[in-house]
Write a protein that holds these residues in place. Structure first.
Motif, PDB file in Angstrom:
ATOM      1  N   SER A 334      24.603  45.210  11.558  1.00 49.46           N
ATOM      2  CA  SER A 334      23.654  46.166  11.015  1.00 49.46           C
ATOM      3  C   SER A 334      23.067  45.633   9.718  1.00 49.46           C
ATOM      4  CB  SER A 334      24.343  47.504  10.744  1.00 49.46           C
ATOM      5  OG  SER A 334      24.939  48.002  11.928  1.00 49.46           O
ATOM      6  N   VAL A 335      21.823  46.038   9.440  1.00 49.02           N
ATOM      7  CA  VAL A 335      21.179  45.613   8.193  1.00 49.02           C
ATOM      8  C   VAL A 335      20.991  46.781   7.232  1.00 49.02           C
ATOM      9  CG1 VAL A 335      20.031  43.674   9.301  1.00 49.02           C
ATOM     10  CG2 VAL A 335      18.855  45.883   9.170  1.00 49.02           C
ATOM     11  N   GLY A 336      21.287  47.995   7.674  1.00 46.13           N
ATOM     12  CA  GLY A 336      21.198  49.167   6.819  1.00 46.13           C
ATOM     13  C   GLY A 336      22.003  50.301   7.406  1.00 46.13           C
ATOM     14  N   ALA A 337      22.429  51.246   6.559  1.00 47.61           N
ATOM     15  CA  ALA A 337      23.277  52.339   7.050  1.00 47.61           C
ATOM     16  C   ALA A 337      23.039  53.599   6.228  1.00 47.61           C
ATOM     17  CB  ALA A 337      24.754  51.941   6.966  1.00 47.61           C
ATOM     18  N   LEU A 338      23.202  54.741   6.902  1.00 47.86           N
ATOM     19  CA  LEU A 338      23.178  56.052   6.266  1.00 47.86           C
ATOM     20  C   LEU A 338      24.479  56.756   6.608  1.00 47.86           C
ATOM     21  CD1 LEU A 338      19.511  57.061   7.136  1.00 47.86           C
ATOM     22  CD2 LEU A 338      20.364  56.255   4.915  1.00 47.86           C
ATOM     23  N   LEU A 339      25.123  57.351   5.598  1.00 44.20           N
ATOM     24  CA  LEU A 339      26.438  57.959   5.775  1.00 44.20           C
ATOM     25  C   LEU A 339      26.383  59.420   5.350  1.00 44.20           C
ATOM     26  CD1 LEU A 339      29.506  57.657   6.379  1.00 44.20           C
ATOM     27  CD2 LEU A 339      29.799  56.989   3.989  1.00 44.20           C
ATOM     28  N   PHE A 340      26.915  60.305   6.219  1.00 47.77           N
ATOM     29  CA  PHE A 340      26.879  61.740   5.965  1.00 47.77           C
ATOM     30  C   PHE A 340      28.280  62.323   6.135  1.00 47.77           C
ATOM     31  CE2 PHE A 340      22.798  60.484   7.935  1.00 47.77           C
ATOM     32  CZ  PHE A 340      22.021  60.553   6.785  1.00 47.77           C
ATOM     33  N   PRO A 341      29.083  62.307   5.061  1.00 52.30           N
ATOM     34  CA  PRO A 341      30.429  62.896   5.111  1.00 52.30           C
ATOM     35  C   PRO A 341      30.392  64.385   4.781  1.00 52.30           C
ATOM     36  CG  PRO A 341      30.127  61.761   3.029  1.00 52.30           C
ATOM     37  CD  PRO A 341      28.838  61.593   3.793  1.00 52.30           C
ATOM     38  N   CYS A 342      31.385  65.100   5.257  1.00 54.99           N
ATOM     39  CA  CYS A 342      31.527  66.516   4.964  1.00 54.99           C
ATOM     40  C   CYS A 342      31.940  66.711   3.499  1.00 54.99           C
ATOM     41  CB  CYS A 342      32.577  67.122   5.889  1.00 54.99           C
ATOM     42  SG  CYS A 342      32.931  68.865   5.601  1.00 54.99           S
ATOM     43  N   VAL A 343      31.529  67.850   2.924  1.00 54.25           N
ATOM     44  CA  VAL A 343      31.978  68.190   1.569  1.00 54.25           C
ATOM     45  C   VAL A 343      33.496  68.362   1.512  1.00 54.25           C
ATOM     46  CG1 VAL A 343      29.803  69.270   0.889  1.00 54.25           C
ATOM     47  CG2 VAL A 343      31.552  70.648   2.007  1.00 54.25           C
ATOM     48  N   GLY A 344      34.142  68.553   2.681  1.00 57.56           N
ATOM     49  CA  GLY A 344      35.595  68.678   2.737  1.00 57.56           C
ATOM     50  C   GLY A 344      36.320  67.352   2.743  1.00 57.56           C
TER      51      GLY A 344
END
Length: 409
Positions: A334-344
Motif C-alpha cells: 500500500s502507498v497510503g492508508a486511512l484508519l478509523f478506530p472506535c473511541v472505545g
C-alpha cells in the motif's frame, strides 16, 4: 499514486492549519493534490468550518472531504481529548473522484423485496451524483444523530456489490448539530459525506473487531427476530451458563462486561476462525424463558459463537490481520492508508497512546502515510468475496490504497 499525511497538536486553529498543511506541501514538493482528507478535533470546532475553503485554496483543484472527531491521528501519533488536526493528501492519476453530501431526507429508500436492483443502483447514482459505470469504492463519514442508519449500508452493498465501503461516524459532539462534515467547499451538520472512487486504484480493507471466540460454534435452532431461544437444541441461557462454568476466573470477570456474540458471515464455511464472525452485543438475558437478546440480525440455522473482548485480544487480532495483509501484499504494498478506530479503543483500552496507528506502521511500513479519526461507530466489511458492509463498535477499520496492477485506459 502518491500519499502524504501530517498532524498538528497546536491549540490555536490557524497555527495548526499552517503547520499541518505546510508539512504536507513540503512532502508533495509543491505538487498539487487530487484528494485532501481532513479530520479536526472538537477543540477546533469553533473554526473548523473554515477548513474546506482554506484547504481548497492551499491545494488548488483538490477535492476536500472530512469530518470532526473526539480524537484524530496521523502517521504514528494519536491525539485523544486534546487539540488535533490531521490531514492527508493524495495524488491519484487515473482515478475519478466524486464527492457527495447526502442529507437524511435524500437517502434512497430501502429496496422492497422484488425490486429491480438496477433501480436501486440508479437511485444511489442520483443521490451521490454518479454517472453509471463500474462499482465505485466509497469512503463514508456520517453524523451519528442524523444519518439514516445501518440500512443505508445495505443499500450501498446492493447498488455497488464490488465496491469497498469504509469510514466512520463523527464523534465528540453531545447533541445534533455539534459535529462537522466537510465536502468540497462546504461544511455540513447533518447526514453523510464521502467520496466515490473509480479507476486506477485498488482498495484493501482490514477490519479488526477486537474479540476472540470462546466455547464452540453452535446453530441457532430457535429464535424470533433478535431473540435466541435455543442453541443446538438447548435453551440459550443454559448454554451460556455452561460456557461460563468452563471459563477461567479472569475470563469470567471479563465476561461480565465484555461478552459478545459472533455470527458467521459465510454459511459455506465449515471451519471458523477469528475474522469469520460479525461481532454484536448481547442486550439481555431472560432466565425464565431461557432466551438471550442480541443486536444481531439472524437467519434460520445461523451459526454463532460467543466472544470476549479485551486489550490483549484487540492488540493480538490487529497484529495478526496486519501481518497477514503484509504477507499477501509483499510484492504490491500500500502507498497510503486511512484508519478509523472506535473511541472505545485508544488509551482507554490499551493504557498507552498511539497503539493502533503505531502498530499499523510497524507491520505495513514505518513510512506509510496514515491519517484518520476516532469514531462513534466504524464502517467496514466482514467476509470474503462480495463482503457485506456493517456498522461496528470497538473496531479499527483500515482502508489501504494501491495503484491498480493493470493500468485502465
Amino acid at each position: 499514486m502518491r500519499w502524504s499525511s501530517s498532524i498538528s497538536d497546536a491549540a490555536d486553529f490557524a497555527t495548526a492549519l499552517s503547520r499541518a498543511s505546510g508539512e504536507l506541501r513540503e512532502q508533495l514538493d509543491g505538487d498539487s493534490a487530487d484528494l485532501v482528507l481532513v479530520f479536526a478535533s472538537r477543540e477546533h470546532q469553533h473554526r473548523c468550518h473554515e477548513l474546506p475553503t482554506a484547504l481548497a485554496g492551499l491545494f488548488e483543484g483538490a477535492l476536500v472531504i472530512g469530518c470532526s472527531g473526539s480524537g484524530v491521528l496521523a502517521n504514528g501519533t494519536e491525539l485523544e481529548g486534546s487539540p488535533g488536526l490531521a490531514i492527508a493528501a493524495a495524488q491519484l492519476p487515473g482515478v475519478e473522484l466524486t464527492g457527495f453530501h447526502v442529507p437524511t431526507e435524500r437517502t434512497p429508500d430501502p429496496a422492497e423485496p422484488g425490486d429491480d436492483p438496477a433501480d436501486e443502483r440508479a437511485r444511489w447514482n442520483h443521490a451521490l451524483g454518479l454517472a453509471d459505470g463500474p462499482d465505485p469504492h466509497l469512503l463514508l463519514f456520517a453524523d451519528p444523530f442524523t444519518w439514516s442508519g445501518p440500512e443505508l449500508l445495505d443499500g450501498l452493498d446492493r447498488a455497488y456489490p464490488a465496491g469497498v465501503k469504509i469510514g466512520g461516524l463523527c464523534s465528540g459532539g453531545g447533541r445534533p448539530g455539534e459535529h462537522r462534515l466537510f465536502c468540497d467547499h462546504t461544511t455540513h451538520h447533518r447526514g453523510m459525506v464521502g467520496v466515490a472512487m473509480r479507476g486506477n486504484l485498488e482498495i484493501d480493507a482490514v477490519v479488526a473487531q477486537g474479540c476472540r471466540p470462546i466455547g464452540v460454534p453452535m446453530f441457532v435452532t430457535r429464535h424470533q427476530g433478535q431473540v435466541i431461544f435455543e442453541l443446538d437444541g438447548r435453551p440459550a441461557v443454559q448454554v451460556l451458563q455452561r460456557l461460563f462454568d468452563t471459563l477461567t476466573q479472569a475470563e469470567r470477570a471479563k465476561a461480565r462486561n465484555s461478552l459478545f456474540l459472533g455470527v458467521v458471515m459465510d454459511p459455506q464455511r465449515e471451519v471458523y476462525d477469528q475474522g469469520d464472525f460479525l461481532v454484536r452485543n448481547l442486550v439481555g438475558v431472560d432466565p425464565h424463558s431461557g432466551a438471550i437478546g442480541t443486536a444481531a440480525q439472524l437467519h434460520e440455522n445461523a451459526v454463532v459463537q460467543f466472544h470476549l473482548r479485551d486489550a490483549e485480544t484487540s492488540a493480538a487480532e490487529l497484529r495478526a490481520l496486519l501481518a497477514e495483509h503484509a504477507r499477501l501484499r509483499a510484492g504490491d504494498p500500500s502507498v497510503g492508508a486511512l484508519l478509523f478506530p472506535c473511541v472505545g479503543r485508544g488509551t482507554g483500552l490499551y493504557g498507552q497512546p498511539d497503539h493502533d496507528s503505531a502498530l499499523t506502521r510497524e507491520l505495513l511500513g514505518p513510512e506509510l502515510p496514515l491519517a484518520g479519526f476516532f469514531c462513534n461507530g466504524e464502517i467496514g466489511p466482514v467476509g470474503s468475496a462480495q463482503a457485506r458492509t456493517f456498522l461496528h463498535g470497538y473496531t479499527s477499520a483500515l482502508m489501504l490504497f494501491r495503484p491498480a496492477r493493470t493500468l485502465l485506459v
